[in-house]
Write a protein that holds these residues in place. Sequence first.
Motif, PDB file in Angstrom:
ATOM      1  N   UNK A 124     144.313 -47.546  14.724  1.00  0.00           N
ATOM      2  CA  UNK A 124     144.682 -46.124  14.768  1.00  0.00           C
ATOM      3  C   UNK A 124     144.291 -45.423  16.069  1.00  0.00           C
ATOM      4  N   UNK A 125     143.224 -45.877  16.726  1.00  0.00           N
ATOM      5  CA  UNK A 125     142.808 -45.249  17.986  1.00  0.00           C
ATOM      6  C   UNK A 125     143.809 -45.497  19.117  1.00  0.00           C
ATOM      7  N   UNK A 126     144.770 -46.411  18.906  1.00  0.00           N
ATOM      8  CA  UNK A 126     145.775 -46.707  19.923  1.00  0.00           C
ATOM      9  C   UNK A 126     147.028 -45.849  19.788  1.00  0.00           C
ATOM     10  N   UNK A 127     147.031 -44.905  18.833  1.00  0.00           N
ATOM     11  CA  UNK A 127     148.176 -44.021  18.665  1.00  0.00           C
ATOM     12  C   UNK A 127     148.442 -43.270  19.967  1.00  0.00           C
ATOM     13  N   UNK A 128     149.703 -43.267  20.403  1.00  0.00           N
ATOM     14  CA  UNK A 128     150.074 -42.579  21.627  1.00  0.00           C
ATOM     15  C   UNK A 128     149.985 -43.443  22.873  1.00  0.00           C
ATOM     16  N   UNK A 129     149.618 -44.696  22.710  1.00  0.00           N
ATOM     17  CA  UNK A 129     149.522 -45.597  23.861  1.00  0.00           C
ATOM     18  C   UNK A 129     150.904 -45.742  24.513  1.00  0.00           C
ATOM     19  N   UNK A 130     150.915 -45.890  25.827  1.00  0.00           N
ATOM     20  CA  UNK A 130     152.157 -46.096  26.577  1.00  0.00           C
ATOM     21  C   UNK A 130     151.978 -47.328  27.438  1.00  0.00           C
ATOM     22  N   UNK A 131     152.939 -48.242  27.330  1.00  0.00           N
ATOM     23  CA  UNK A 131     152.852 -49.497  28.079  1.00  0.00           C
ATOM     24  C   UNK A 131     154.144 -49.741  28.852  1.00  0.00           C
TER      25      UNK A 131
ATOM     26  N   UNK B 248     152.217 -44.671  16.975  1.00  0.00           N
ATOM     27  CA  UNK B 248     153.359 -44.714  17.865  1.00  0.00           C
ATOM     28  C   UNK B 248     152.933 -45.257  19.223  1.00  0.00           C
ATOM     29  N   UNK B 249     153.761 -46.156  19.750  1.00  0.00           N
ATOM     30  CA  UNK B 249     153.539 -46.748  21.064  1.00  0.00           C
ATOM     31  C   UNK B 249     154.825 -46.569  21.855  1.00  0.00           C
ATOM     32  N   UNK B 250     154.706 -45.997  23.050  1.00  0.00           N
ATOM     33  CA  UNK B 250     155.865 -45.844  23.930  1.00  0.00           C
ATOM     34  C   UNK B 250     155.937 -47.073  24.823  1.00  0.00           C
TER      35      UNK B 250
END
Length: 106
Positions: free
Chosen positions: A92-99, A3-5
Amino acid sequence: MIQVTVVDRDGTENTIEVPTDINLSLMEILKASEYDILATCGGMALCATCHIQIIEGLNNLPEASDQELDMLDTLPDADGQSRLACQLHLHPSNNGMKIKLKGSLQ
């Protein structure tokens, strides 16, 4: 799935789900998710219209290439959290990233 916000230029936030097995750049994912990104150069790190700011998750991204850094240096609003979405492939390590979208619309 990760998930990416995404914070749009008007401040609205939405979370998109991205399969980890696709070989698309973040720019391509954002365009497919109907975000307004010009991507004039087609992902070659030559126009900076896909400029984003990493709000959360910067430490889980690879270092920017010299070409990406050179392009970011041309932007008046670029900072240490700036990246070009065309140069990022998610893992997968980018899960939760917010841009936050920053690139030009013209």
